[in-house]
Design an enzyme around this catalytic site. Sequence first.
Site, short mmCIF file in Angstrom:
data_model
loop_
_atom_site.label_atom_id
_atom_site.label_comp_id
_atom_site.label_asym_id
_atom_site.label_seq_id
_atom_site.Cartn_x
_atom_site.Cartn_y
_atom_site.Cartn_z
N GLU A 1 74.01 93.84 -20.12
CA GLU A 1 73.60 93.55 -18.46
C GLU A 1 75.31 93.29 -18.22
O GLU A 1 75.84 92.69 -18.59
CB GLU A 1 72.82 92.34 -18.39
N LYS B 1 66.97 94.99 -10.62
CA LYS B 1 66.25 93.54 -11.46
C LYS B 1 65.25 92.87 -10.25
O LYS B 1 65.81 92.47 -9.05
CB LYS B 1 67.33 92.63 -11.86
N CYS C 1 67.46 91.30 -18.16
CA CYS C 1 67.53 89.86 -18.67
C CYS C 1 66.49 89.05 -18.28
O CYS C 1 65.42 88.94 -18.91
CB CYS C 1 68.85 89.55 -18.09
#
Length: 312
Positions: A48, A120, A157
Amino acid sequence: MASTPNTLKIAALQHRFYDNADETFAYIRKEVLRAKQESQVELVALQELHQSAYFCQHENVGLFDLAENFEQEITRFSVLAKEAQVVLVSSLFEKRAKGLYHNTAVVFEKDGSIAGKYRKMHIPDDPSFYEKFYFTPGDLGFSPIDTSVGRLGVLVCWDQWYPEAARIMALKGADILIYPTAIGFTPSDRPDEKSRQLDSWQIIQRSHSVANALPLIAINRVGFEPDSSNVGEGIEFFGHSFVSGAQGEILCKAESNEHTLICEIDLSRTQDVRRIWPFLRDRRIDAYGEILQRYCRESSLLDSSGNPHNSR
């Protein structure tokens, strides 16, 4: 009878941030080309926000300038994917418009073209991880990205803690789940707390493999990164990238040092496992409506005859 093996050789790059984007890219390029030459990998996954230090340790409007390089980074990772002839999963800070920014995974095809993006969806806001200040939640949904090596369920994540995201990717036909990650400890964390956090991080992701019978790649960064504001403690990124198989078994893993993980995945095992563990068949889709609520309070009880009646 087991299906014919359909293997995919992958590389996951676990590394520290090399002071600036150019030096970090030079390291990434060297490792990608080496993985291709020595191991003939077809898919490379990066961690990331690999092109910068993890800047979300504090809130600073000046750090939005890091996203000004988004198009430049797109160009050079496109060139790298074409040069190495690999499908490449990158993780970049996207400036979409003035005042609108995303934490975005960009997937490149072997010819350098963009196969797709994932923005995300789950954005944390915790001490040392102030991402809500920087990132707008994604608007592309949980949609796998079609590539020449398969349909990639790319998440990022904080998404890794949500089984709903992995499930939707599976229901849309993902062949593999991929999680670029930046997670670690703060120096004041006790040893037992560090152990619990690391275990939890591995367990939750392996459970996505089990629940969906999908292989999974988790790539985390390493190294200590101080808080540049000198307010926070800094973060010790713990690495431990791994690849799990369709039953959650660990296929390959790294420790807390810099390491390029090379692993071969048998994609045909998804079909084999789903035939013996038919979790998708037995889902009670008629009974899951409450999952769309923020929180469920018990609204009824059963009376003596087993029939529901209203409670207070």
